[in-house]
Design a protein around this motif. Sequence first.
Motif, PDB file in Angstrom:
ATOM      1  N   GLU A 206       0.838  -1.209   0.000  1.00  0.00           N
ATOM      2  CA  GLU A 206       0.000   0.000   0.000  1.00  0.00           C
ATOM      3  C   GLU A 206       0.867   1.252   0.000  1.00  0.00           C
ATOM      4  O   GLU A 206       1.753   1.407   0.836  1.00  0.00           O
ATOM      5  CB  GLU A 206      -0.909   0.007   1.224  1.00  0.00           C
ATOM      6  CG  GLU A 206      -1.770   1.253   1.357  1.00  0.00           C
ATOM      7  CD  GLU A 206      -2.496   1.302   2.689  1.00  0.00           C
ATOM      8  OE1 GLU A 206      -2.796   2.407   3.162  1.00  0.00           O
ATOM      9  OE2 GLU A 206      -2.756   0.228   3.261  1.00  0.00           O
TER      10      GLU A 206
ATOM     11  N   TYR B 258      -5.076   9.085  -4.799  1.00  0.00           N
ATOM     12  CA  TYR B 258      -5.255   7.647  -4.989  1.00  0.00           C
ATOM     13  C   TYR B 258      -4.368   7.128  -6.113  1.00  0.00           C
ATOM     14  O   TYR B 258      -3.702   6.099  -5.981  1.00  0.00           O
ATOM     15  CB  TYR B 258      -6.720   7.330  -5.299  1.00  0.00           C
ATOM     16  CG  TYR B 258      -7.639   7.417  -4.103  1.00  0.00           C
ATOM     17  CD1 TYR B 258      -7.423   6.622  -2.979  1.00  0.00           C
ATOM     18  CD2 TYR B 258      -8.724   8.279  -4.102  1.00  0.00           C
ATOM     19  CE1 TYR B 258      -8.270   6.690  -1.879  1.00  0.00           C
ATOM     20  CE2 TYR B 258      -9.581   8.358  -2.999  1.00  0.00           C
ATOM     21  CZ  TYR B 258      -9.343   7.557  -1.894  1.00  0.00           C
ATOM     22  OH  TYR B 258     -10.170   7.621  -0.803  1.00  0.00           O
ATOM     23  N   ARG B 259      -4.374   7.843  -7.230  1.00  0.00           N
ATOM     24  CA  ARG B 259      -3.565   7.395  -8.383  1.00  0.00           C
ATOM     25  C   ARG B 259      -2.083   7.447  -8.057  1.00  0.00           C
ATOM     26  O   ARG B 259      -1.332   6.521  -8.397  1.00  0.00           O
ATOM     27  CB  ARG B 259      -3.877   8.258  -9.610  1.00  0.00           C
ATOM     28  CG  ARG B 259      -5.244   7.970 -10.240  1.00  0.00           C
ATOM     29  CD  ARG B 259      -5.357   8.624 -11.599  1.00  0.00           C
ATOM     30  NE  ARG B 259      -5.351  10.086 -11.501  1.00  0.00           N
ATOM     31  CZ  ARG B 259      -6.449  10.829 -11.400  1.00  0.00           C
ATOM     32  NH1 ARG B 259      -7.636  10.256 -11.376  1.00  0.00           N
ATOM     33  NH2 ARG B 259      -6.361  12.139 -11.326  1.00  0.00           N
TER      34      ARG B 259
ATOM     35  N   SER C 240      -0.539   7.398  -5.075  1.00  0.00           N
ATOM     36  CA  SER C 240      -0.120   6.412  -4.074  1.00  0.00           C
ATOM     37  C   SER C 240      -0.097   5.006  -4.675  1.00  0.00           C
ATOM     38  O   SER C 240       0.788   4.200  -4.356  1.00  0.00           O
ATOM     39  CB  SER C 240      -1.047   6.460  -2.854  1.00  0.00           C
ATOM     40  OG  SER C 240      -2.394   6.232  -3.226  1.00  0.00           O
ATOM     41  N   TYR C 241      -1.049   4.708  -5.559  1.00  0.00           N
ATOM     42  CA  TYR C 241      -1.041   3.411  -6.229  1.00  0.00           C
ATOM     43  C   TYR C 241       0.199   3.274  -7.115  1.00  0.00           C
ATOM     44  O   TYR C 241       0.877   2.239  -7.100  1.00  0.00           O
ATOM     45  CB  TYR C 241      -2.300   3.239  -7.089  1.00  0.00           C
ATOM     46  CG  TYR C 241      -2.244   2.003  -7.975  1.00  0.00           C
ATOM     47  CD1 TYR C 241      -2.597   0.751  -7.477  1.00  0.00           C
ATOM     48  CD2 TYR C 241      -1.806   2.092  -9.295  1.00  0.00           C
ATOM     49  CE1 TYR C 241      -2.524  -0.377  -8.279  1.00  0.00           C
ATOM     50  CE2 TYR C 241      -1.735   0.969 -10.099  1.00  0.00           C
ATOM     51  CZ  TYR C 241      -2.096  -0.260  -9.590  1.00  0.00           C
ATOM     52  OH  TYR C 241      -2.004  -1.372 -10.386  1.00  0.00           O
ATOM     53  N   ASP C 242       0.506   4.311  -7.879  1.00  0.00           N
ATOM     54  CA  ASP C 242       1.668   4.265  -8.773  1.00  0.00           C
ATOM     55  C   ASP C 242       2.957   4.094  -7.980  1.00  0.00           C
ATOM     56  O   ASP C 242       3.903   3.441  -8.440  1.00  0.00           O
ATOM     57  CB  ASP C 242       1.739   5.529  -9.624  1.00  0.00           C
ATOM     58  CG  ASP C 242       0.669   5.568 -10.709  1.00  0.00           C
ATOM     59  OD1 ASP C 242       0.127   4.501 -11.031  1.00  0.00           O
ATOM     60  OD2 ASP C 242       0.385   6.674 -11.224  1.00  0.00           O
TER      61      ASP C 242
ATOM     62  N   ILE D 181      -1.657  -4.645  -5.093  1.00  0.00           N
ATOM     63  CA  ILE D 181      -1.038  -3.314  -5.116  1.00  0.00           C
ATOM     64  C   ILE D 181      -2.151  -2.301  -4.904  1.00  0.00           C
ATOM     65  O   ILE D 181      -3.134  -2.278  -5.645  1.00  0.00           O
ATOM     66  CB  ILE D 181      -0.324  -3.069  -6.451  1.00  0.00           C
ATOM     67  CG1 ILE D 181       0.711  -4.174  -6.701  1.00  0.00           C
ATOM     68  CG2 ILE D 181       0.333  -1.705  -6.474  1.00  0.00           C
ATOM     69  CD1 ILE D 181       1.297  -4.155  -8.091  1.00  0.00           C
ATOM     70  N   SER D 182      -2.009  -1.462  -3.890  1.00  0.00           N
ATOM     71  CA  SER D 182      -3.075  -0.524  -3.564  1.00  0.00           C
ATOM     72  C   SER D 182      -2.510   0.837  -3.190  1.00  0.00           C
ATOM     73  O   SER D 182      -1.333   0.976  -2.874  1.00  0.00           O
ATOM     74  CB  SER D 182      -3.931  -1.065  -2.403  1.00  0.00           C
ATOM     75  OG  SER D 182      -3.160  -1.145  -1.219  1.00  0.00           O
ATOM     76  N   GLY D 183      -3.387   1.831  -3.239  1.00  0.00           N
ATOM     77  CA  GLY D 183      -3.011   3.181  -2.837  1.00  0.00           C
ATOM     78  C   GLY D 183      -4.109   3.794  -1.996  1.00  0.00           C
ATOM     79  O   GLY D 183      -5.269   3.827  -2.408  1.00  0.00           O
ATOM     80  N   SER D 184      -3.769   4.232  -0.792  1.00  0.00           N
ATOM     81  CA  SER D 184      -4.769   4.819   0.101  1.00  0.00           C
ATOM     82  C   SER D 184      -4.870   6.330  -0.067  1.00  0.00           C
ATOM     83  O   SER D 184      -5.635   6.985   0.642  1.00  0.00           O
ATOM     84  CB  SER D 184      -4.443   4.485   1.556  1.00  0.00           C
ATOM     85  OG  SER D 184      -3.147   4.938   1.891  1.00  0.00           O
TER      86      SER D 184
END
Length: 206
Positions: free
Chosen positions: A123, A141-142, A144-146, A172-175
């Motif tokens: 994350e 969001y984009r 942090s995901y990248d 794979i995640s982005g908060s």
Amino acid sequence: MRKRKNDAFWVSYGDIMTSLFFLMLILFGLYHAKVNASLKELREIRKIQEALEQLDRKYFNFDERNKRYKLKIDVNFLSNSSAITDIPLELRSELYDAGKSIYNLMDQLSKENPNVNYLLIIEGNTQRTVDNFKVFPNVGYRLSYDRALSLVNYWQSRGLDFKGFNNCEVLISGSGYFGKSRETNENENRKFTIQITPKIGEMLTL
């Protein structure tokens, strides 16, 4: 005639009690099976918790509040960037060592618990500045995901391919500007959160 009616009553009563007895046996068996499954689940989770404690504390901190591990490495990307090359070579080397620690752990878990599938969650986080989290929440969001993706790609480029484990699924995640693992000091919210967890539902079907 009265005697026959009494006999029929006691026969019916006996049948009912017998049926209730077998019903109770079935319910007891189901309860016993459920308890055993729960105990098995707890034992497996405890094994994984003990294994996670072997992660190199040089690179990881345990977040007591959220019960997950966080990278200690101060990875500061450039503003609005997710390029792994933003991070100095020395820190990238530490990122590799941290990934190797996770990789070795997953290799150990796959051998010790071959019938249990795991989720490896990477994350990414994004630092808040003024009111960007209100005006452009999707940007966070984009981004942090990248950033999380760039870390996974970097590990893979160095030979740490977690997809090689048949019982490990990488998420794979982005908060973004949110998430439960944020630090009070916004300057420290450019770190990654790592979580390894078993797929409980699958454990109960074993």
